[in-house]
Write an enzyme that holds these catalytic residues in place. Structure first.
Site, PDB file in Angstrom:
ATOM      1  N   LYS A   1       0.773  -1.239   0.033  1.00  0.00           N
ATOM      2  CA  LYS A   1      -0.084  -0.087   0.182  1.00  0.00           C
ATOM      3  C   LYS A   1       0.760   1.421  -0.038  1.00  0.00           C
ATOM      4  O   LYS A   1       0.893   2.059   0.862  1.00  0.00           O
ATOM      5  CB  LYS A   1      -1.018  -0.120   1.251  1.00  0.00           C
ATOM      6  CG  LYS A   1      -2.002  -1.339   1.249  1.00  0.00           C
ATOM      7  CD  LYS A   1      -3.126  -1.039   2.105  1.00  0.00           C
ATOM      8  CE  LYS A   1      -4.058  -1.954   1.724  1.00  0.00           C
ATOM      9  NZ  LYS A   1      -3.708  -3.444   2.481  1.00  0.00           N
TER      10      LYS A   1
HETATM   11  O1  S5P Z   1      -9.868  -2.599   1.480  1.00  0.00           O
HETATM   12  C1  S5P Z   1      -9.080  -3.725   1.939  1.00  0.00           C
HETATM   13  C2  S5P Z   1      -7.585  -3.782   1.064  1.00  0.00           C
HETATM   14  C3  S5P Z   1      -6.758  -4.576   1.416  1.00  0.00           C
HETATM   15  S1  S5P Z   1      -5.718  -5.108   0.547  1.00  0.00           S
HETATM   16  N1  S5P Z   1      -9.539  -4.495   2.835  1.00  0.00           N
HETATM   17  C4  S5P Z   1      -8.358  -5.484   2.935  1.00  0.00           C
HETATM   18  O2  S5P Z   1      -8.754  -6.363   3.873  1.00  0.00           O
HETATM   19  N2  S5P Z   1      -7.093  -5.709   2.601  1.00  0.00           N
HETATM   20  C5  S5P Z   1      -6.527  -6.671   2.882  1.00  0.00           C
HETATM   21  O3  S5P Z   1      -6.853  -7.850   2.916  1.00  0.00           O
HETATM   22  C6  S5P Z   1      -5.697  -6.739   4.382  1.00  0.00           C
HETATM   23  O4  S5P Z   1      -4.523  -5.770   4.584  1.00  0.00           O
HETATM   24  C7  S5P Z   1      -5.563  -8.226   4.850  1.00  0.00           C
HETATM   25  O5  S5P Z   1      -4.275  -8.597   4.400  1.00  0.00           O
HETATM   26  C8  S5P Z   1      -6.562  -9.042   3.791  1.00  0.00           C
HETATM   27  C9  S5P Z   1      -7.652  -9.235   4.471  1.00  0.00           C
HETATM   28  O6  S5P Z   1      -7.533 -10.178   5.544  1.00  0.00           O
HETATM   29  P1  S5P Z   1      -8.809 -11.051   6.134  1.00  0.00           P
HETATM   30  O7  S5P Z   1      -8.072 -11.730   7.314  1.00  0.00           O
HETATM   31  O8  S5P Z   1      -9.654  -9.925   6.787  1.00  0.00           O
HETATM   32  O9  S5P Z   1      -9.382 -11.803   5.281  1.00  0.00           O
END
Ligand code: S5P
Length: 457
Positions: free
Chosen positions: A285
């Site tokens: 990011k």
């Molecule tokens: O808007 C966003 C963008 C990203 S890249 N929301 C997110 O959650 N992410 C990333 O996706 C976040 O940094 C994390 O690494 C992943 C989601 O993880 P989870 O455990 O919630 O599925």
């Protein structure tokens, strides 16, 4: 006032003109409509209100709105006549106080009829609908005074809305020709102009090579699952890859959360990527000025540019960040964060549009967008605005809809993909499962089936 009288009155006050007009886009149009002054002619205003009331009185809606500025005073008179509540949207999004962007009283789930003065292509109407839908209001019908488009109804239909119009361009030119107010040649010119607008020149669509690479890998591996491997030690990292690496098309890392990162990490990761056949995406990011991100990408401990083909970029610092990142580097591309999954994030529609504009100018640097949405429809509208053939990568995905305690919001695998996600990005949904290998298999299968089905439609 009849429709014909109304058209003749509009012509008299100069609201509809035929001639030769250079538009903002540089195109030369044989006609020009501007209904803004209608409100200063009481008889015409009354006429249009009566015609609109007649048109919509039997339609199914709970509240009325008009798109500022031209249509708003008209909509308020129509609302009063029909004894229906009026609401409207601020032109600028409110970033303070209660954050209410809709003025007026309504209940969630209210059906709203939208009045506007004109429709040209239909491309901008969904932004209005989207704004209301975010506030829990349902938009299905648009009513315009003049439909000057060649295929606006079709375009809106594609987006899930119905267009009703008082008068079409065709009706206007026919009437004015009968009344000898325009020539037959002019009528022909108008027709040719509108048909040419409805048929945009066919261009070969550019596909970013890294977008293509991802699509090819998806097809080869039959997977659109991206694992977000958010763990904090190398041991956990590679133990997890042993279990799930075969299921994924791409691995998303946050390399800076690994406590015991050392020089062995990257070669080992590359060896896994080769053996288990996945692509590498560092979710760094980048968001600073060009000169700083340039170093953050190339230098420091992680030297991300050496090993991550895909990275994430926030466009908050402006599009020259892309130049800073990629100048002099080949075979690397960005996923631009156009929308986020976290509750209360500050990425509004204007910001999203600017991300698209930046990508449009730098298609060779942008492989796709990160985005999210609260429903299938919401995601569809977001995806429909992608400037080119970029992919939509969607985090915030789990088997069930929900949220965590730190603002993350989840939608389901199927909603994400049916809406338009090309890849789903899953972290804890897999990492925290009792059997991550089996869980990854399940996510992969469900996401891939939904993706195949979407493509068949
Ligand atoms: O808007 C966003 C963008 C990203 S890249 N929301 C997110 O959650 N992410 C990333 O996706 C976040 O940094 C994390 O690494 C992943 C989601 O993880 P989870 O455990 O919630 O599925």
């Amino acid at each position: 006032m009849t429709k014909e009288q109304f058209v003749l009155e509009l012509e008299k006050i100069g609201a509809i003109k035929f001639g030769s007009f250079t538009l903002k886009s540089g195109l030369v149009s044989p006609f020009y409509f501007d209904l803004r002054d209608m409100i200063s002619h009481p008889a015409i205003l009354e006429g249009v209100v009566d015609l609109l009331v007649e048109k919509i009185k039997d339609m199914d809606f709970d509240v009325i709105t008009g798109i500022p500025y031209t249509a708003l005073p008209i909509a308020s008179l129509v609302a009063a006549k029909l004894r229906k509540p009026l609401i409207y949207m601020r032109k600028e999004e409110k970033a303070y106080g209660t954050g209410n962007n809709v003025i007026g009283k309504f209940t969630k789930g209210a059906k709203c009829l939208v009045i506007d003065d004109l429709i040209t292509t239909g491309a901008s109407k969904n932004e209005t609908a989207e704004g209301y839908e975010k506030e829990g209001i349902i938009v299905k019908d648009f009513v315009v005074v003049i439909d000057r488009s060649a295929n606006g109804a079709e375009e809106l239909g594609r987006q899930g809305y119905k267009l009703h119009s008082l008068i079409s361009l065709e009706e206007i030119v026919n009437l004015l020709q009968v009344k000898d107010l325009i020539t037959y040649e002019k009528v022909q010119e108008v027709r040719e102009f509108t048909t040419s607008l409805s048929k945009p020149a066919k261009k070969e669509k550019y596909v970013n090579p890294l977008t293509q690479k991802l699509l090819d890998k998806m097809n080869e591996k039959k997977s659109n699952l991206v694992l977000s491997l958010d763990v904090t030690s190398q041991a956990e990292f590679f133990a997890m890859l042993d279990k799930v690496g075969e299921q994924i098309v791409m691995l998303k890392t946050h390399v800076d959360i690994i406590d015991d990162y050392d020089e062995n990490f990257v070669p080992k990761l590359q060896e896994y990527a080769k053996r288990q056949n996945f692509l590498i995406f560092e979710d760094r990011k980048f968001a600073d000025i060009g000169n700083t991100v340039r170093h953050q990408f190339r230098n420091g401990i992680y030297k991300i540019a050496d090993w991550a083909e895909y990275i994430t970029v926030h466009m908050v610092a402006g599009e020259l960040i892309l130049k800073g990142l990629f100048e002099g580097i080949e075979n690397r591309a960005a996923f631009v964060l156009a929308r986020m999954s976290s509750k209360g994030n500050l990425l509004n529609e204007t910001y999203t549009r600017k991300c698209f504009d930046a990508a449009k100018k730098n298609p060779q640097l942008v492989a796709g967008f990160i985005g999210h949405g609260n429903s299938v429809e919401d995601i569809k509208r977001f995806k429909a605005k992608f400037p080119g053939s970029e992919v939509l990568m969607m985090p915030g995905v789990k088997k069930e809809k929900g949220s965590d305690a730190m603002g993350q919001q989840y939608i389901t695998i199927e909603d994400a993909v049916v809406g338009g996600a090309d890849c789903i990005i899953v972290g804890r949904g897999i990492l925290k499962a009792e059997d991550p290998g089996a869980e990854a298999k399940l996510y992969r299968k469900r996401a891939w089936i939904a993706y195949q089905e979407r493509k068949l439609k």
